[in-house]
Design a protein around this motif. Structure first.
Motif, PDB file in Angstrom:
ATOM      1  N   LYS A   2       0.845  -1.180   0.000  1.00 21.94           N
ATOM      2  CA  LYS A   2       0.000   0.000   0.000  1.00 21.94           C
ATOM      3  C   LYS A   2       0.887   1.239   0.000  1.00 21.94           C
ATOM      4  N   TYR A  46       4.234   0.399   2.072  1.00 24.34           N
ATOM      5  CA  TYR A  46       4.260  -0.490   3.228  1.00 24.34           C
ATOM      6  C   TYR A  46       3.253  -1.625   3.092  1.00 24.34           C
ATOM      7  N   GLU A  48       0.296  -3.333   4.607  1.00 25.19           N
ATOM      8  CA  GLU A  48      -0.784  -2.957   5.530  1.00 25.19           C
ATOM      9  C   GLU A  48      -1.129  -4.051   6.536  1.00 25.19           C
ATOM     10  N   THR A  49      -0.604  -5.255   6.344  1.00 28.20           N
ATOM     11  CA  THR A  49      -0.821  -6.306   7.337  1.00 28.20           C
ATOM     12  C   THR A  49       0.192  -6.219   8.478  1.00 28.20           C
ATOM     13  N   ALA A  51       1.802  -2.880   9.288  1.00 27.81           N
ATOM     14  CA  ALA A  51       1.861  -1.509   9.800  1.00 27.81           C
ATOM     15  C   ALA A  51       0.609  -0.761   9.364  1.00 27.81           C
ATOM     16  N   GLU A  52       0.254   0.244  10.144  1.00 24.49           N
ATOM     17  CA  GLU A  52      -0.883   1.099   9.823  1.00 24.49           C
ATOM     18  C   GLU A  52      -0.386   2.536   9.671  1.00 24.49           C
ATOM     19  N   VAL A  53      -1.194   3.366   9.052  1.00 28.99           N
ATOM     20  CA  VAL A  53      -0.811   4.763   8.832  1.00 28.99           C
ATOM     21  C   VAL A  53      -0.491   5.445  10.162  1.00 28.99           C
ATOM     22  N   TYR A  54      -1.257   5.140  11.193  1.00 25.11           N
ATOM     23  CA  TYR A  54      -0.994   5.729  12.500  1.00 25.11           C
ATOM     24  C   TYR A  54       0.425   5.395  12.968  1.00 25.11           C
ATOM     25  N   ASP A  55       0.855   4.148  12.771  1.00 26.78           N
ATOM     26  CA  ASP A  55       2.196   3.723  13.164  1.00 26.78           C
ATOM     27  C   ASP A  55       3.272   4.494  12.396  1.00 26.78           C
TER      28      ASP A  55
END
Length: 68
Positions: A2, A46, A48-49, A51-55
């Protein structure tokens, strides 16, 4: 993979770019990070499984920069 673009304030030199890119690429799941002084953004590729955008934003904040 992503892609996300984060608006990052306080970047003003090449060292800033390296700091932001390194903070992100050291994260589990981040494949690539490319920062731009001109746009005041960092483009991140990245898994998405893992890391998340917040991270991602939190890693940049911990490196000393402001994410909008």
């Amino acid at each position: 993979m992503k892609h996300v673009s984060l608006q990052v304030e306080k970047m003003s030199c090449g060292n800033c770019l390296s700091t932001v890119e390194n903070a992100l690429t050291q994260m589990n799941g981040v494949n690539r990070a490319k920062a731009s002084l001109e746009d005041k953004k960092v483009e991140v590729e990245y898994d998405e499984t893992k890391a998340e955008v917040y991270d991602l934003a939190e890693a940049v904040r911990k490196a000393g920069y402001i994410v909008l």
